[in-house]
Design a protein around this motif. Structure first.
Motif, PDB file in Angstrom:
ATOM      1  N   TYR A   1     -31.361 -82.758  14.014  1.00 18.87           N
ATOM      2  CA  TYR A   1     -32.594 -83.201  13.908  1.00 18.87           C
ATOM      3  C   TYR A   1     -33.456 -82.980  15.170  1.00 18.87           C
TER       4      TYR A   1
ATOM      5  N   ASN B   1     -37.443 -81.389  16.499  1.00 15.56           N
ATOM      6  CA  ASN B   1     -37.876 -82.215  15.616  1.00 15.56           C
ATOM      7  C   ASN B   1     -37.764 -81.771  14.047  1.00 15.56           C
ATOM      8  N   GLY B   2     -36.593 -81.050  13.766  1.00 14.48           N
ATOM      9  CA  GLY B   2     -36.515 -80.754  12.402  1.00 14.48           C
ATOM     10  C   GLY B   2     -36.931 -79.463  12.081  1.00 14.48           C
TER      11      GLY B   2
ATOM     12  N   GLY C   1     -32.785 -75.247   8.239  1.00 11.01           N
ATOM     13  CA  GLY C   1     -31.979 -75.997   7.448  1.00 11.01           C
ATOM     14  C   GLY C   1     -31.017 -75.431   6.329  1.00 11.01           C
TER      15      GLY C   1
ATOM     16  N   VAL D   1     -34.858 -78.178   8.628  1.00 12.02           N
ATOM     17  CA  VAL D   1     -34.093 -79.320   8.862  1.00 12.02           C
ATOM     18  C   VAL D   1     -34.804 -80.419   8.590  1.00 12.02           C
ATOM     19  N   ALA D   2     -35.962 -80.588   8.841  1.00 13.71           N
ATOM     20  CA  ALA D   2     -37.039 -81.813   8.277  1.00 13.71           C
ATOM     21  C   ALA D   2     -36.949 -81.913   6.966  1.00 13.71           C
TER      22      ALA D   2
ATOM     23  N   TYR E   1     -33.926 -83.287   5.188  1.00 13.13           N
ATOM     24  CA  TYR E   1     -33.822 -84.702   5.455  1.00 13.13           C
ATOM     25  C   TYR E   1     -34.701 -85.308   4.751  1.00 13.13           C
TER      26      TYR E   1
ATOM     27  N   MET F   1     -31.436 -88.775  12.249  1.00 14.71           N
ATOM     28  CA  MET F   1     -32.724 -88.280  12.642  1.00 14.71           C
ATOM     29  C   MET F   1     -33.452 -88.942  13.999  1.00 14.71           C
TER      30      MET F   1
ATOM     31  N   ARG G   1     -25.819 -85.734  17.197  1.00 16.48           N
ATOM     32  CA  ARG G   1     -27.081 -86.335  16.971  1.00 16.48           C
ATOM     33  C   ARG G   1     -27.520 -86.913  18.438  1.00 16.48           C
TER      34      ARG G   1
END
Length: 477
Positions: free
Chosen positions: A157, A161-162, A166, A187-188, A191, A235, A437
């Motif tokens: 993440y 920032n995502g 993804g 990715v954001a 999530y 995250m 992470r």
């Protein structure tokens, strides 16, 4: 509805693991599409089938945990067996590698099972409260599945920032051909969907289930909250970790859940892995029996035990077992065993013909998630964070008590929390997600190379089969 039910039955057949002890012996293939969800009993069969899908051997029956752990620096591959995740251990994966293909397939099969049940429940003539509860269980399992996939197949993440690619977000039941094409959501967005599913699950799951077995093996409110602490930690949203954890962790020691199931640490770590693993610390586990197995080369006992299993992976002498602060008197040392001059993880000891429960969420993880989040959020040597750390350490090592004076800076406290995670959660699927992470490199171990955050092997490639049949899916660059 007919197509939905037939797809569900097909998934039941394809998946390697069934829940023979929990499901009714009623022949699933003889229930008509009209009556598949007509009674609470039949709807429950479908719900239990979702759990069976997620706990299959190629997914949560063992392989997923092993993938996530052997990417780290704790384990050495002893057998050089290409069937038992050698290419994951040595960072030699390609889009066509079995590990890459099989986990994706099993993960999305499990997700589709959840979607099929959700669709079936919409028109099911059963009580509204059961519909809502079962949908909440489906969304919990879907969230767990998507989280598991996104932590391997997509960039962390923190990278943009995502904003990086993804996964394809498949949120509807796929019951026929022609629905393969779907772009990769960011990715954001993946999530975001995971959190939305877990928020619904928290709001609609029961406070407690009928008995200790169901409280351990089926989702309840605390289960959804606990998983959110893990997701938000990935995250780097530390304030969210704190707000979620505070729902199920008391303000001061001895720490326990505030409501619902009375989750808390048990006095002895050995009890967490004993049979049956139905303690208050086992927030969520997958259960197995002699008639319900993940498969010989999938189970955790097969990978790690040199006696009950095949001992595919030993503990590296340079890994966490070399940490001087992990004292010989720490009871967690007893969860390791020496065989042939090498040390092996011995958390799972039952034979491959009757394997142990697989712990997915333990209360000790939640305490460590909260401890780390407090320090990262406040950037201070925080007393509550130290108490949480001491709760986990002190349960197994009463001779070590950390105080504020133990740490020169908050980074030193974070370093100690990281060490505690490596000791406490060893072999339970946390090492790779923790490395990634925190934007750390994978270090070299044994004959496996170091892998930097910019290396293509830092994340898994998208499988060939997905790229072949999903024309809108793009590979990882």
């Amino acid at each position: 509805m007919k197509k939905i039910f037939l797809m569900f039955v097909t998934a039941m057949v394809i998946t390697a693991c069934t829940d023979a002890d929990s499901l009714s012996p009623l022949n699933q293939t003889r229930i008509s599409d009209v009556t598949a969800f007509e009674t609470p009993e039949r709807a429950l069969q479908a719900v239990l089938g979702m759990y069976s899908g997620v706990k299959g051997g190629q997914f949560y029956g063992g392989r997923y945990f092993n993938y996530q752990d052997v990417r780290g620096e704790e384990f050495n591959n002893e057998k050089t067996n290409g069937v038992t995740n050698l290419f994951t251990w040595n960072f030699g994966l390609q889009s066509s590698t079995n590990e890459v293909q099989n986990l994706w397939y099993e993960g999305y099969l499990a997700i589709n099972r959840c979607n099929v049940v959700i669709a079936g429940l919409d028109s099911a003539p059963i009580a509204a409260n059961l519909k809502t509860q079962y949908k909440a269980e489906a969304l919990f399992l879907r969230a767990l599945s998507y989280y598991s996939l996104v932590t391997l197949y997509a960039r962390p993440y923190w990278d943009g920032n995502g904003s990086k690619p993804g996964l394809p977000l498949r949120l509807k039941a796929e019951t026929s051909s022609g629905s393969s094409n779907l772009v990769r959501s960011s990715v954001a967005d993946v999530y975001k969907q995971i959190i939305e599913d877990l928020d619904f699950a928290e709001a609609n799951l029961t406070l407690t289930n009928a008995n200790a077995y169901d409280n351990t093996t089926r989702a309840h409110k605390n289960t959804a909250i606990a998983l959110k602490t893990r997701v938000y930690l990935s995250m780097n949203k530390y304030d969210k970790v704190i707000s979620e954890a505070d729902k199920i962790v008391s303000n001061a020691a001895p720490f326990s859940s505030i409501s619902g199931v009375s989750n808390k640490l048990v006095p002895a770590i050995s009890a967490v892995f004993a049979t049956p693993a139905l303690t208050t610390e086992n927030v969520f586990s997958f259960a197995y029996s002699p008639t319900d197995l993940p498969g010989t080369q999938n189970s955790l006992v097969s990978y790690y035990s040199p006696t009950a299993g095949t001992g595919e992976y030993s503990l590296l002498a340079t890994g966490i077992i070399s940490d001087a602060g992990w004292k010989t008197t720490d009871s967690r040392r007893a969860l390791n065993v020496v065989n042939g001059g090498k040390t092996y993880l011995n958390k799972w000891t039952k034979s491959t013909a009757d394997v142990d429960f697989v712990p997915v969420i333990r209360y000790s993880e939640i305490l460590l998630n909260l401890s780390e989040a407090i320090v990262r959020d406040k950037k201070l040597i925080d007393s509550r964070a130290i108490q949480l750390l001491n709760a986990v350490r002190g349960r197994s090592d009463a001779t070590t008590v950390f105080t504020s004076a133990s740490f020169a800076s908050f980074q030193d406290l974070l370093n100690q929390i990281a060490i505690e995670r490596r000791i406490e959660l060893l072999g339970e699927g946390f090492r790779s997600p923790d490395v990634m992470r925190l934007a750390q490199n994978f270090v070299a171990k044994g004959g496996a190379p170091a892998v930097s955050i910019t290396d293509s092997q830092y994340i898994w490639p998208i499988p060939n089969n997905e790229l072949l049949y999903n024309k809108l899916c793009v590979p990882n660059s």
